[in-house]
Design a protein around this motif. Sequence first.
Motif, mmCIF file in Angstrom:
data_model
loop_
_atom_site.group_PDB
_atom_site.id
_atom_site.type_symbol
_atom_site.label_atom_id
_atom_site.label_comp_id
_atom_site.label_asym_id
_atom_site.label_seq_id
_atom_site.Cartn_x
_atom_site.Cartn_y
_atom_site.Cartn_z
ATOM 1 N N LYS A 52 5.210 -57.533 -26.001
ATOM 2 C CA LYS A 52 4.920 -56.420 -24.824
ATOM 3 C C LYS A 52 5.533 -55.108 -24.629
ATOM 4 N N ALA A 53 6.808 -54.803 -25.404
ATOM 5 C CA ALA A 53 7.252 -53.573 -26.596
ATOM 6 C C ALA A 53 6.306 -53.136 -26.942
ATOM 7 N N MET A 54 6.245 -54.212 -28.486
ATOM 8 C CA MET A 54 4.765 -53.748 -29.729
ATOM 9 C C MET A 54 3.895 -53.308 -28.898
ATOM 10 N N ARG A 55 3.015 -54.261 -28.672
ATOM 11 C CA ARG A 55 2.186 -53.415 -27.393
ATOM 12 C C ARG A 55 1.503 -52.761 -27.161
ATOM 13 N N LEU A 60 0.662 -46.258 -27.549
ATOM 14 C CA LEU A 60 1.325 -44.666 -27.536
ATOM 15 C C LEU A 60 0.575 -44.279 -28.981
ATOM 16 N N LEU A 61 0.980 -45.409 -30.083
ATOM 17 C CA LEU A 61 0.222 -44.626 -31.331
ATOM 18 C C LEU A 61 -0.795 -43.987 -31.849
ATOM 19 N N TYR A 66 4.376 -40.138 -31.645
ATOM 20 C CA TYR A 66 4.746 -40.903 -32.877
ATOM 21 C C TYR A 66 5.911 -40.589 -32.547
ATOM 22 N N MET A 67 5.958 -39.583 -32.133
ATOM 23 C CA MET A 67 7.843 -39.272 -32.090
ATOM 24 C C MET A 67 8.100 -40.488 -30.809
ATOM 25 N N MET A 100 9.488 -47.770 -31.861
ATOM 26 C CA MET A 100 8.559 -45.822 -32.925
ATOM 27 C C MET A 100 9.937 -45.371 -33.367
ATOM 28 N N ARG A 101 10.746 -45.480 -33.679
ATOM 29 C CA ARG A 101 12.227 -45.036 -34.293
ATOM 30 C C ARG A 101 12.382 -45.577 -35.614
#
Length: 104
Positions: A52-55, A60-61, A66-67, A100-101
């Motif tokens: 879920k976090a990856m999706r 978001l990207l 992006y940040m 994302m980081r």
Amino acid sequence: MPAAALKPKPLPTQSTAKHPVLLDLPYAPVEKRPLPPGRPREWYVSHNRRLKAMRLAIALLDSGVYMPNQARNETIRDTAETIGVHPPSDTTCHMVRALMRYSR
């Protein structure tokens, strides 16, 4: 004339566009496969949380965030609603920012 001058400029992409490109809707999730049996329940919970976090990080990207500091919990939850995923917990939101980081 140099060869580079003869090449046409590429079309703008998400990373080069002046304004963020909106998500392509409708979002079609990947076909689900059954998880392997016999694992402890905690493994399934953490596995699904990572997916879920990856999706969410990808969405978001794609939408121009992006940040990690731009991705507040509200932003992540709004994105989850947009792509049709249940609202994530605070732990999942933290995981999205971590993904994302480390993708940089």
